[in-house]
Design an enzyme around this catalytic site. Sequence first.
Site, PDB file in Angstrom:
ATOM      1  N   HIS A   1       2.171   5.641   0.796  1.00 33.41           N
ATOM      2  CA  HIS A   1       0.828   5.279   0.341  1.00 33.41           C
ATOM      3  C   HIS A   1      -0.164   6.386   0.665  1.00 33.41           C
ATOM      4  CE1 HIS A   1       0.474   0.717  -0.508  1.00 33.41           C
ATOM      5  NE2 HIS A   1       1.729   1.085  -0.709  1.00 33.41           N
TER       6      HIS A   1
ATOM      7  N   GLU B   1       0.551   2.171  -7.722  1.00 31.49           N
ATOM      8  CA  GLU B   1      -0.626   1.299  -7.710  1.00 31.49           C
ATOM      9  C   GLU B   1      -1.869   2.160  -7.856  1.00 31.49           C
ATOM     10  OE1 GLU B   1       1.183   1.419  -4.657  1.00 31.49           O
ATOM     11  OE2 GLU B   1       2.623  -0.161  -5.121  1.00 31.49           O
TER      12      GLU B   1
END
Length: 326
Positions: free
Chosen positions: A40, A109
Amino acid sequence: MADVQIGYAISSEEHLPNDIVRHARMAEEAGFTYALISDHYHPWVDAQGHSPFVWSVIGGIATATENLRLGTGVTCPTVRIHPAVIAQAAATSAAMMPGRFFLGVGTGEALNEHITGDRWPETDVRQEMLEEAIEIMRLLWQGGNQSYHGAFYTVENARLYTLPEEPVDVMIAASGPSAAELAGHLGDGFISTSPDKKVVQAFEGAGGKGPRYGQMTVCWNQDEAAALRTAHEIWPNAGLPGELGQELPTPAHFQQAVQLVTPEKVAESVVVGPDASKYLAKIDEYAQAGFDHVYIHQVGPDQEGFIRFAEREILPQYAAARSRAA
């Protein structure tokens, strides 16, 4: 007991990099044979608190462990970082961990990928981008001078000089049937986050034959009420429905969305407390859905407590599958 291999989920969003390396070594010593580490740029919500650069952390884990198999869970090789760069990162990681590194990939995402200001495409386009990215990475892993001119990416006269002895396996993340079909067509296995039998069937129906990894989120604590409080505080995103996880662009937006998530909603998908039978029952849900690998994400700071619990109460139940994985 189900024929499932149990792994350890490393949540980069929750821990400092040196702590992650220590947790990985501890997990290996406890008997976990594999782990997946999240990739991430941001945490989901600020309470999680961290998000180190995964490739640096993988290098630390490579030197701190001897047998632990490690994969990214998962890397998006399409928007924030060009697939040619991910190909180099994965090749280097695999060279540092001979026979025990794999690359997990997904369509990403907005939370992590919007940061360079590029457009965040719709799902179908992201899947096409991922397909092209995988093609590029496998081309570069062949060695030699390579060029590629595709719909989304260009590679000109690129050569990876540092390559592993064995090809890098690519596991593709899938939360729905269309992504699972892509995983079946192109992946060496697939990764999902819920025990959805239809997703497994879509993967197999598209020709998928590799391992099927399912992530299971838990919060172990001797006090069940305290465990639920921790899960709700640190991982409330578990209670968000639908495609919000792919579309919300910042931790602040997630923070707004999770105000609607109750502790009871989190408890619907997160196993909490000290009762081993609840953990075993949830693992069996994944096994019944067709998963042969279940890797467990312990929410919160007490990784050591969970690892010791798993060593006593979970891993011995799956010793036969664990011995085959070793």
